[in-house]
Write a protein that holds these residues in place. Sequence first.
Motif, mmCIF file in Angstrom:
data_model
loop_
_atom_site.group_PDB
_atom_site.id
_atom_site.type_symbol
_atom_site.label_atom_id
_atom_site.label_comp_id
_atom_site.label_asym_id
_atom_site.label_seq_id
_atom_site.Cartn_x
_atom_site.Cartn_y
_atom_site.Cartn_z
ATOM 1 N N PHE A 59 -6.223 -12.347 5.276
ATOM 2 C CA PHE A 59 -7.078 -13.447 4.855
ATOM 3 C C PHE A 59 -6.317 -14.408 3.940
ATOM 4 O O PHE A 59 -6.363 -15.629 4.122
ATOM 5 N N VAL A 60 -5.573 -13.875 2.976
ATOM 6 C CA VAL A 60 -4.785 -14.708 2.062
ATOM 7 C C VAL A 60 -3.663 -15.426 2.813
ATOM 8 O O VAL A 60 -3.398 -16.609 2.584
ATOM 9 N N HIS A 61 -3.020 -14.718 3.739
ATOM 10 C CA HIS A 61 -1.955 -15.335 4.532
ATOM 11 C C HIS A 61 -2.504 -16.506 5.336
ATOM 12 O O HIS A 61 -1.888 -17.569 5.412
ATOM 13 N N GLY A 67 -4.586 -23.333 5.311
ATOM 14 C CA GLY A 67 -5.472 -24.010 4.369
ATOM 15 C C GLY A 67 -6.811 -23.311 4.282
ATOM 16 O O GLY A 67 -7.277 -22.693 5.236
ATOM 17 N N VAL A 68 -7.447 -23.419 3.137
ATOM 18 C CA VAL A 68 -8.701 -22.733 2.892
ATOM 19 C C VAL A 68 -9.807 -23.306 3.771
ATOM 20 O O VAL A 68 -10.701 -22.587 4.206
ATOM 21 N N ARG A 69 -9.758 -24.588 4.071
ATOM 22 C CA ARG A 69 -10.832 -25.207 4.856
ATOM 23 C C ARG A 69 -10.921 -24.637 6.263
ATOM 24 O O ARG A 69 -11.984 -24.676 6.877
ATOM 25 N N THR A 70 -9.849 -24.095 6.804
ATOM 26 C CA THR A 70 -9.895 -23.542 8.155
ATOM 27 C C THR A 70 -10.547 -22.164 8.203
ATOM 28 O O THR A 70 -10.860 -21.679 9.282
ATOM 29 N N LEU A 71 -10.762 -21.551 7.055
ATOM 30 C CA LEU A 71 -11.370 -20.221 7.032
ATOM 31 C C LEU A 71 -12.865 -20.270 7.294
ATOM 32 O O LEU A 71 -13.442 -19.320 7.793
ATOM 33 N N TRP A 72 -13.500 -21.374 6.944
ATOM 34 C CA TRP A 72 -14.931 -21.514 7.129
ATOM 35 C C TRP A 72 -15.214 -22.750 7.984
ATOM 36 O O TRP A 72 -15.601 -23.793 7.475
ATOM 37 N N PRO A 73 -15.049 -22.635 9.302
ATOM 38 C CA PRO A 73 -15.246 -23.812 10.152
ATOM 39 C C PRO A 73 -16.692 -24.289 10.177
ATOM 40 O O PRO A 73 -16.958 -25.449 10.460
#
Length: 80
Positions: A59-61, A67-73
Motif C-alpha cells: 500500500f505504501v509502495h 500518488g495517494v490520489r490513485t489509491l481511492w479512485p
Amino acid sequence: MSEQRTSRPDASEKPASMSLGEAIVWTAIVAYLGLVAIFAWNPTPLAQGLAAIGFASAFVHCALTYGVRTLWPCSRSASP
C-alpha cells in the motif's frame, strides 16, 4: 572534429557496486520473503502479522510510486 563521450560506460570501467544501505535493505527484503515462505503454510498469528506487513508495504509502495490520489479512485469527482 572532437569526439563526444556517450553516457554508456566502457568495458574497462568498473560497474557501480551496491552501497551498504542498499545491501541492508535488500537483505531485509530477502529475510522477510523467506519468513513469509516458511510461515505462510500455517495460519498462525506470526503468519498473519507478516501478511499485514506485506499488505501495508504494498500500500505504501503504491502511494509513493503512483500518488495517494490513485489509491481511492472513487473519491475523485465524477466527470460528465
